[in-house]
Motif scaffolding. Structure first.
Motif, short mmCIF file in Angstrom:
data_model
loop_
_atom_site.label_atom_id
_atom_site.label_comp_id
_atom_site.label_asym_id
_atom_site.label_seq_id
_atom_site.Cartn_x
_atom_site.Cartn_y
_atom_site.Cartn_z
N ASN B 55 10.69 -100.22 -50.31
CA ASN B 55 9.64 -99.38 -50.86
C ASN B 55 8.28 -100.07 -50.76
O ASN B 55 7.29 -99.48 -50.32
N ALA B 56 8.25 -101.36 -51.16
CA ALA B 56 6.97 -102.07 -51.18
C ALA B 56 6.42 -102.24 -49.77
O ALA B 56 5.20 -102.19 -49.57
N ALA B 57 7.31 -102.40 -48.79
CA ALA B 57 6.83 -102.62 -47.42
C ALA B 57 6.07 -101.42 -46.89
O ALA B 57 5.19 -101.56 -46.04
N THR B 58 6.37 -100.22 -47.39
CA THR B 58 5.66 -99.04 -46.89
C THR B 58 4.19 -99.08 -47.26
O THR B 58 3.37 -98.39 -46.66
N GLU B 59 3.85 -99.88 -48.26
CA GLU B 59 2.45 -100.00 -48.67
C GLU B 59 1.62 -100.77 -47.65
O GLU B 59 0.40 -100.69 -47.65
N LEU B 60 2.28 -101.58 -46.83
CA LEU B 60 1.52 -102.41 -45.90
C LEU B 60 1.10 -101.60 -44.68
O LEU B 60 1.78 -100.67 -44.27
N ASN B 61 -0.01 -102.01 -44.11
CA ASN B 61 -0.57 -101.27 -42.98
C ASN B 61 -0.06 -101.83 -41.66
O ASN B 61 -0.47 -102.90 -41.22
N ILE B 62 0.84 -101.07 -41.03
CA ILE B 62 1.45 -101.57 -39.79
C ILE B 62 0.41 -101.72 -38.69
O ILE B 62 0.46 -102.66 -37.91
#
Ligand code: HEM
Lengths: 533, 206
Positions: B55-62
Motif C-alpha cells: 500500500n505504502a509503495a503506491t504513494e511513491l512516484n514511479i
C-alpha cells in the motif's frame, strides 16, 4: 636503541614524535598500535579492578549502581574494540606480516597509517563520553535495544566510536589480504607461508566481511536514537531481536577475529621452543580457514533465550558444536608438536602453555554453553562472564603476552630479564584462575551478570574472585615493569635469540628500514630445521 | 613468473595495479555487506507487513524514480567512456566525460531533493505523526534510510570525481597511470548497482 646502524628505529623521515605518528613504515605503525593497544588494556584493567572491588561485599561498596553500569559498559567497549580486536592483528601483524612473507612493506602503507589514525580518533570519541553531558554509556557493550534506545547516556557517541574503529579494522583487513596475495617473496607458495600470516589472512577476511554489518547496525542504532526510525522499536513496528541478529552476525565472527591470530602466534612459538617442525601444518591451515567460514553460521547461539524457533536453535547449536572441532584439531597439533621435542621453558613458551590450558577451559565451557538446555540455565550468569574471560583474556590475552615476549627482542633489539618474565607469567596465571574459576561456580549457582550487588550467599566466591584480581594485576604490573625497564637497561639481543626458522629471525634486530637488503627466495616449508640447529 | 613480477613490484615502490584493484574490489565487498544489513531488514519487515508495504509503495512516484534510474545509468556510461578515452590518450575527451559524470550525479541528487521535500510536505518523514500503521512507519523509514545512505554515497562519489578530475587535469592521472580513475569507476558502478536494486524494491513492486 639497537646497535645496528640504519635500522627502522634510528632512521625516519621526520624527527621526534612526528617520525612515529606520520610514519608509513609498517614496523613503526606496528609499534604505534602495540603501545596504544597496551595502554587501552591497562585502562580496561583499572575499570575491571574497580568493578571487582565493588563486588567484594554485597550491597553498595564503592560505586553506585549507575556508575557500575557505566563501568562494565566502558570496560567491555575498551577491551573488545580497542584491545582485543585490533590487539594481535594490528600490532604484531603489522610488524611481522610483511617480514614473514618476505616483503618490504604492506600493499598500502598510507592506508595503514590511516587505520591507526582512525583507531585513535575512535578511541577519543569513545572516551569523550565520560566528559560529555549525559555521562558514559550504560547497558553493556552489546548496545541491546530497547534499553539502548531509551537510555539518556551517550550511547550514540559510543556507537559512533564503534563505527569508526570498525572502519579502521576493515582497512587493516583489506591491506593484509592484498599484501598476502601480491607481495609474497619469490618461491613462497601458499603452502610455504608461515602459520601466523595464514591466520592473519583468515582473520582479515572475517574483518572485511563481518565488520560492515556492525557498521550498519550501530548506524541504525544512532538513527533510531536521533530520528526514531523504528527498526528496533516495537512501538513503531520494529523488532529488537533484529538488532540482536545483526549485532551477532558481526560480533560472533568477531570472536574469531580475536582468537585466530592468537592461534597463529601459538603455532609459531610451539615449534621454536620444542626444536621441532610443526606437526600437521596442513591441518592447521585448513582448520584456520574452516573456523573462519563456519564462524559465520553460529551467531544465533547468543540468542537462545531471546526468541527463536526450536529448529533455528537446534541448527545454531549444531554448528556451534561443529566449530569447536577445528579448534580442537589445533590443540592436538600443538601437543603433538611438543611430543618428543626438546622443550625449552623460556618465557614465550611458558605463556604459550598457559594459553593452551586457559583456552581449553574456555573452549570446553563454550561447549556447555552451546547445548540449548544448559544454556537456558546459565544464560546471563557469571558462568558466561567466566567463559568469555577464559577465551578472550586467558586465550587471546595470554597469546598476546606470549607474542610480546617472543618478538620483543626483535622489535626493540634488547633482551628482557627472563626469570622476571617467567615469574610475572606464573603470578598472572595463578591470579587469573583465582579470579575467574570461582565465577563458573557462582554462575552455575545462578548469580546474574551485570549487577553491582548480590545476595549474601554468593559472598565467599566473590571475595576469592576479587583477591584473584589483585594477584593477577600484580603479575601484569610486574610484566610491564620488566619490559619497560629492559628498553633502557636490557642487553643487546642477538638476531636470532630463540633459534627460530621463519624469515624475521634471518634479519638483524631491530630490522633494517627496508626489512631485507635483498628479497629472499623461498625454497622450502617454513618450519624446516637443519640438523645442527 | 607471477611471483618474480611481485618481487619487482616490491622494489618499484608499490606501483602494483593488480594489487590496487584487488584492494578496491575488497572494499566493494564491504559496501555490499553494509547495504546487505538493510536489505535483510527490508526482507524481514516486508514479509511481516506485506499489505502495508504494498500500500505504502503506491504513494511513491514511479516516474521520478525511473528518471533517476536513467540518469544514474547514463552517468555510469560516461564514467566508463572517460576511462576508455584516457586509455587511448584522449585526455580532453576523458575530462569532458568526467565532468558529465559529475553533472549527472548532481542531477540525481537534485531530483532526489525534490522527491524528499515533496514527501516532507505530505507529512511523511521518519517519526511523523501522520504515519499511522506500523508497517507504514517501517516502510518509510526504510525508504529514507536506504535512499539516504545511497545518496550519501553519491555525494562521496561527486567529491571523489572532483579530485580525480583535478588530478587528470594536472596529468597525475594519465594515459599510463589511470588506476585511480579506474577504481573511482568501480566505486561508481557499485553505487549504480545498489540503486538498480533499490529502485524495484522500493518503487516497482507493489
Ligand atoms: C584484570 C583484568 C580484568 C578484570 C578484573 C575484569 C573484570 C570484569 C568484570 C568485573 C566484569 C563485569 C561483570 C558483570 O558485572 O557482568 C567484566 C566484564 C567484561 N569483561 Fe572483563 N575483566 C578483566 C579483563 C578483561 C579482558 C582482558 C577482556 C577482553 C579481552 C575483558 C572483557 C570483558 C567484557 C567483554 C565484559 C562484558 C561487559 C558487558 O557486560 O557489557 N575483560 N570484566
Amino acid at each position: 636503541m639497537g646497535g645496528q646502524d640504519n635500522n627502522y628505529l634510528n632512521t625516519g623521515k621526520y624527527q621526534g614524535i612526528l617520525s612515529w605518528i606520520l610514519s608509513t613504515d609498517h614496523k613503526r605503525i606496528g609499534v604505534l598500535y602495540l603501545v596504544s593497544v597496551l595502554s587501552f588494556f591497562l585502562s580496561g584493567v583499572i575499570l575491571g579492578f574497580l568493578m571487582r572491588l565493588e563486588l567484594i561485599a554485597p550491597g553498595q561498596t564503592i560505586v553506585t549502581a549507575q556508575t557500575y553500569n557505566s563501568l562494565f559498559t566502558l570496560h567491555g567497549i575498551i577491551m573488545i574494540f580497542f584491545f582485543i580486536i585490533p590487539g594481535i592483528t594490528a600490532s604484531f601483524g603489522n610488524f611481522f606480516l610483511p617480514i614473514m612473507i618476505g616483503a618490504r612493506d604492506v600493499a598500502f602503507p598510507r592506508l595503514n597509517l590511516l587505520s591507526w589514525w582512525l583507531y585513535i580518533i575512535a578511541a577519543v570519541i569513545a572516551l569523550s563520553t565520560i566528559f560529555l553531558p549525559g555521562g558514559p554509556p550504560d547497558g553493556g557493550w552489546t548496545f541491546y535495544p530497547p534499553y539502548s534506545i531509551k537510555s539518556t547516556t551517550n550511547i550514540s557517541v559510543a556507537a559512533a566510536a564503534a563505527f569508526v574503529v570498525g572502519f579502521s579494522s576493515i582497512l587493516t583487513g583489506l591491506n593484509f589480504v592484498t599484501t598476502i596475495h601480491r607481495l609474497r617473496a619469490p618461491g613462497m607458495k601458499w603452502m610455504r607461508m608461515p602459520l601466523f600470516p595464514w591466520t592473519l589472512y583468515a582473520t582479515s577476511w572475517v574483518q572485511i566481511l563481518a565488520t560492515p554489518v556492525l557498521a550498519i547496525t550501530v548506524l541504525l542504532l544512532i538513527l533510531e536514537r536521533s530520528l526514531g526510525i523504528g527498526f528496533f522499536d516495537p512501538a513503531k513496528g520494529g523488532d529488537p531481536i533484529m538488532f540482536q541478529h545483526l549485532f551477532w552476525i558481526y560480533s560472533h565472527p568477531a570472536v574469531y577475529i580475536m582468537i585466530l591470530p592468537a592461534m597463529g602466534v601459538i603455532s609459531e612459538i610451539i615449534p621454536v621452543f620444542s626444536r621441532k617442525s610443526i606437526f600437521g601444518y596442513k591441518a592447521i591451515v585448513i582448520s584456520t580457514l574452516s573456523i573462519a567460514a563456519v564462524g559465520y553460521l553460529v551467531w544465533g547461539h547468543h540468542m537462545f533465550t531471546s526468541g527463536m524457533s526450536d529448529t533455528a536453535r537446534m541448527i545454531f547449536s549444531f554448528f556451534t558444536f561443529f566449530v569447536a572441532v577445528p579448534s580442537g584439531i589445533k590443540v592436538f597439533n600443538w601437543i603433538s608438536t611438543m611430543y618428543k621435542g626438546s622443550i625449552s621453558l623460556a618465557p614465550p613458551m611458558v605463556f604459550a602453555l598457559f594459553f593452551i590450558f586457559l583456552f581449553s577451559i574456555g573452549g570446553l565451557t563454550g561447549l556447555a554453553n552451546s547445548s540449548v538446555a544448559v544454556n537456558i540455565h546459565i544464560h546471563d550468569t557469571y558462568f558466561i562472564v567466566s567463559h568469555f574471560h577464559y577465551v578472550m583474556f586467558g586465550g587471546t590475552g595470554f597469546a598476546f603476552f606470549a607474542a610480546l615476549h617472543y618478538w620483543y627482542p626483535k622489535i626493540c633489539g634488547k633482551m628482557y630479564n627472563e626469570t622476571l618474565a617467567t615469574v610475572a607469567g606464573v603470578i598472572m596465571f595463578v591470579g587469573f584462575n583465582i579470579l575467574y574459576f570461582p565465577q563458573f561456580l557462582l554462575g552455575w549457582q545462578g548469580m546474574p551478570r551485570r549487577y553491582y550487588d548480590y545476595p549474601a550467599e554468593f559472598t565467599t566466591g566473590n571475595v576469592i574472585s576479587t583477591v584473584g584480581s589483585w594477584i593477577l594485576i600484580a603479575g601484569i604490573l610486574l610484566m610491564v615493569f620488566n619490559l619497560l625497564r629492559s628498553l633502557f637497561s636490557g642487553k643487546t639481543a642477538d638476531n636470532n635469540v630463540w633459534g627460530g626458522t621463519t624469515l624475521e629471525w634471518q634479519i638483524s634486530s631491530p630490522p633494517p628500514v627496508e626489512n631485507f637488503h635483498e628479497i629472499p627466495v623461498i625454497d622450502g616449508p617454513p618450519y624446516r630445521r637443519k640438523p645442527e640447529q | 613468473m607471477e611471483r618474480a613480477a611481485a618481487a619487482d613490484i616490491n622494489a618499484a615502490n608499490h606501483r602494483d595495479y593488480a594489487g590496487a584493484k584487488l584492494g578496491m574490489w575488497i572494499f566493494l565487498f564491504t559496501e555490499l555487506l553494509f547495504f546487505g544489513g538493510l536489505f535483510l531488514l527490508y526482507a524481514v519487515y516486508r514479509s511481516k507487513y506485506l499489505a502495508e508495504f504494498q500500500n505504502a509503495a503506491t504513494e511513491l512516484n514511479i516516474t521520478i524514480g525511473a528518471i533517476n534510474t536513467l540518469i544514474l545509468i547514463t552517468s555510469s556510461l560516461t564514467m566508463a567512456l572517460s576511462l576508455s578515452a584516457l586509455k587511448s590518450g584522449k585526455k580532453g575527451h576523458s575530462l569532458l566525460f568526467q565532468a558529465l559524470t559529475i553533472i549527472f550525479a548532481s542531477a540525481f541528487l537534485v531530483v532526489k531533493y525534490f522527491e524528499w521535500t515533496a514527501k516532507f510536505s505530505h507529512g511523511i518523514w521518519p517519526g511523523s505523526p501522520e504515519l499511522t500503521s506500523q508497517g507504514e512507519i517501517i516502510f518509510y523509514s526504510l525508504y529514507f534510510v536506504m535512499t539516504g545512505l545511497h545518496g550519501l554515497h553519491v555525494i562521496i562519489g561527486i567529491v571523489a570525481f572532483a579530485i580525480i578530475l583535478a588530478m587528470t587535469n594536472k596529468n597525475i592521472i594519465n594515459e599510463g597511470d589511470y588506476i585511480k580513475l579506474e577504481n573511482g569507476g568501480l566505486y561508481w558502478h557499485l553505487v549504480d548497482i545498489i540503486w538498480i536494486y533499490l529502485f524495484p524494491l522500493i518503487y516497482l513492486i507493489q
